[in-house]
Scaffold this motif. Structure first.
Motif, PDB file in Angstrom:
ATOM      1  N   LEU A 171      11.108  -1.893   7.870  1.00 37.84           N
ATOM      2  CA  LEU A 171       9.918  -1.447   7.143  1.00 37.84           C
ATOM      3  C   LEU A 171       8.704  -2.126   7.747  1.00 37.84           C
ATOM      4  O   LEU A 171       7.448  -1.701   7.676  1.00 37.84           O
ATOM      5  CB  LEU A 171      10.105  -1.713   5.505  1.00 37.84           C
ATOM      6  N   ALA A 172       8.880  -3.324   8.121  1.00 34.35           N
ATOM      7  CA  ALA A 172       7.781  -4.266   8.396  1.00 34.35           C
ATOM      8  C   ALA A 172       7.503  -3.989  10.124  1.00 34.35           C
ATOM      9  O   ALA A 172       7.553  -4.889  10.808  1.00 34.35           O
ATOM     10  CB  ALA A 172       8.095  -5.493   8.116  1.00 34.35           C
ATOM     11  N   ARG A 173       7.175  -3.023  10.528  1.00 36.19           N
ATOM     12  CA  ARG A 173       6.965  -2.523  11.828  1.00 36.19           C
ATOM     13  C   ARG A 173       5.715  -2.061  11.995  1.00 36.19           C
ATOM     14  O   ARG A 173       5.055  -1.541  11.134  1.00 36.19           O
ATOM     15  CB  ARG A 173       7.946  -1.452  12.449  1.00 36.19           C
ATOM     16  N   PRO A 174       5.006  -2.398  13.226  1.00 39.50           N
ATOM     17  CA  PRO A 174       3.391  -2.057  13.454  1.00 39.50           C
ATOM     18  C   PRO A 174       3.618  -0.568  13.350  1.00 39.50           C
ATOM     19  O   PRO A 174       4.671   0.182  13.972  1.00 39.50           O
ATOM     20  CB  PRO A 174       3.095  -2.811  14.785  1.00 39.50           C
ATOM     21  N   GLY A 198       7.583 -10.057   9.675  1.00 37.49           N
ATOM     22  CA  GLY A 198       7.112  -9.709  10.803  1.00 37.49           C
ATOM     23  C   GLY A 198       5.599  -9.161  10.782  1.00 37.49           C
ATOM     24  O   GLY A 198       4.602  -9.266  11.784  1.00 37.49           O
ATOM     25  N   LEU A 199       5.362  -8.528   9.719  1.00 38.79           N
ATOM     26  CA  LEU A 199       3.821  -7.986   9.709  1.00 38.79           C
ATOM     27  C   LEU A 199       2.785  -9.169   9.179  1.00 38.79           C
ATOM     28  O   LEU A 199       3.243 -10.045   8.535  1.00 38.79           O
ATOM     29  CB  LEU A 199       3.922  -7.014   8.544  1.00 38.79           C
ATOM     30  N   PRO A 200       1.619  -9.056   9.866  1.00 36.77           N
ATOM     31  CA  PRO A 200       0.688 -10.321   9.722  1.00 36.77           C
ATOM     32  C   PRO A 200       0.253 -10.135   8.181  1.00 36.77           C
ATOM     33  O   PRO A 200       0.288  -9.068   7.816  1.00 36.77           O
ATOM     34  CB  PRO A 200      -0.520  -9.901  10.592  1.00 36.77           C
ATOM     35  N   PRO A 201       0.089 -11.341   7.633  1.00 36.90           N
ATOM     36  CA  PRO A 201      -0.561 -11.368   6.399  1.00 36.90           C
ATOM     37  C   PRO A 201      -1.812 -10.618   6.151  1.00 36.90           C
ATOM     38  O   PRO A 201      -2.087 -10.170   4.800  1.00 36.90           O
ATOM     39  CB  PRO A 201      -0.801 -12.738   6.083  1.00 36.90           C
ATOM     40  N   GLN A 202      -2.710 -10.228   7.304  1.00 38.97           N
ATOM     41  CA  GLN A 202      -4.013  -9.626   7.173  1.00 38.97           C
ATOM     42  C   GLN A 202      -3.725  -8.128   7.366  1.00 38.97           C
ATOM     43  O   GLN A 202      -4.531  -7.146   7.179  1.00 38.97           O
ATOM     44  CB  GLN A 202      -4.780 -10.018   8.292  1.00 38.97           C
ATOM     45  N   THR A 203      -2.630  -7.609   7.116  1.00 36.40           N
ATOM     46  CA  THR A 203      -2.158  -6.111   7.390  1.00 36.40           C
ATOM     47  C   THR A 203      -2.662  -5.750   6.232  1.00 36.40           C
ATOM     48  O   THR A 203      -2.703  -5.717   4.963  1.00 36.40           O
ATOM     49  CB  THR A 203      -0.727  -5.724   7.295  1.00 36.40           C
ATOM     50  N   PRO A 204      -3.636  -4.402   6.404  1.00 35.96           N
ATOM     51  CA  PRO A 204      -4.143  -3.744   5.306  1.00 35.96           C
ATOM     52  C   PRO A 204      -3.125  -3.082   4.469  1.00 35.96           C
ATOM     53  O   PRO A 204      -2.026  -2.543   4.683  1.00 35.96           O
ATOM     54  CB  PRO A 204      -4.954  -2.609   5.902  1.00 35.96           C
TER      55      PRO A 204
END
Length: 265
Positions: A171-174, A198-204
């Motif tokens: 699920l945590a893929r770009p 793996g997703l950046p905290p700033q991911t919308p």
């Protein structure tokens, strides 16, 4: 126990159960076939998330049965609903099982049809606009976009055993959009796991409550701050969680104004 209708021409033969998607809330998003079957039904068994005005399409003499499920509050257990449909098919020719969104996307439609098939009850499926598509469209962002998301994933935020034990690595893929159904209670855990894998905290990210209706509310933030902003706004169920780059388009593409819709209704 429901008894066969003595006025029926062939009481021993089962009627047909129509598994109908009621869409995400706005009655204008019903399919033409869904509206026609609701108007023809002898009996409707409907869920909690059926939009206002949809049941008004039913015949005045139709039997209406509520089988809604809310968090920790089930009017009828799922097994009882499954067997109720079998019983109703022995009494009525046209049984409509009306579900919010699409009956095959986290709607337990497959479970209900398994029981019907086991008992030899004829059935048909009428797809509906699923909540993810409806909520995203009315909230003002696409689910896919060549620049932001080439993959679309629907996930449940509430498993059968009550946990949120999902395949976080997948699920945590770009470059993908992830939509969590039934996940508001676990929003904090979902955000933490997406960041941890793996997703950046700033991911919308964002939440849409009662999408497509006059009560729609939208909160857009990022994974690190979404839980706090949702709590501050007082967002509750029913709501969907969206994660991915497409959310950054929401301020530019937002078009639906719930207050204006309420004033013109």
């Amino acid at each position: 126990m429901l008894m066969p209708d003595p006025n029926r021409t062939h009481p021993a033969l089962p009627g047909t159960v129509y598994l109908v998607g009621g869409g995400p809330g706005d009655p204008d998003l019903l399919t033409v076939r869904a509206a026609r079957l609701i108007a023809q039904a002898d009996v409707l068994v409907y869920d909690h998330l059926i939009g206002d005005g949809i049941l008004d399409l039913a015949r005045p003499d139709a039997e209406i049965i509520y089988a809604g499920k809310e968090a920790s509050k089930h009017t009828l257990p799922q097994d009882d609903i499954n067997h109720l449909l079998v019983q109703l098919a022995q009494k009525y020719r046209c049984v409509v099982r009306l579900k919010g969104g699409d009956p095959f996307i986290f709607g337990r439609g497959g479970e209900e049809l398994e029981i019907l098939a086991r008992h030899g009850v004829p059935f048909q499926v009428v797809p509906g606009v699923t909540a993810a598509a409806g909520c995203a469209a009315y909230a003002g962002f696409p689910l896919t976009h060549r620049d932001h998301a080439q993959v679309l994933v629907f996930a449940t935020g509430h498993l059968k055993d009550g946990t949120v034990n999902l395949d976080w690595q997948a699920l945590a893929r770009p470059k993908q959009t992830v939509v969590f159904y039934m996940g508001i209670a676990g929003l904090g855990e979902i955000s933490r796991q997406m960041i941890a894998h793996g997703l950046p905290p700033q991911t919308p990210a964002g939440v849409v409550q009662q999408g497509t209706t006059r009560q729609q509310r939208v909160v857009v933030a990022d994974l690190a701050t979404l839980e706090a902003k949702v709590q501050e706004a007082g967002i509750t169920t029913p709501a969907l969680i969206f994660v991915g780059g497409v959310l950054q388009l929401q301020p530019q593409l937002s078009w639906f104004e719930p207050q204006a819709a309420a004033e013109t209704a």
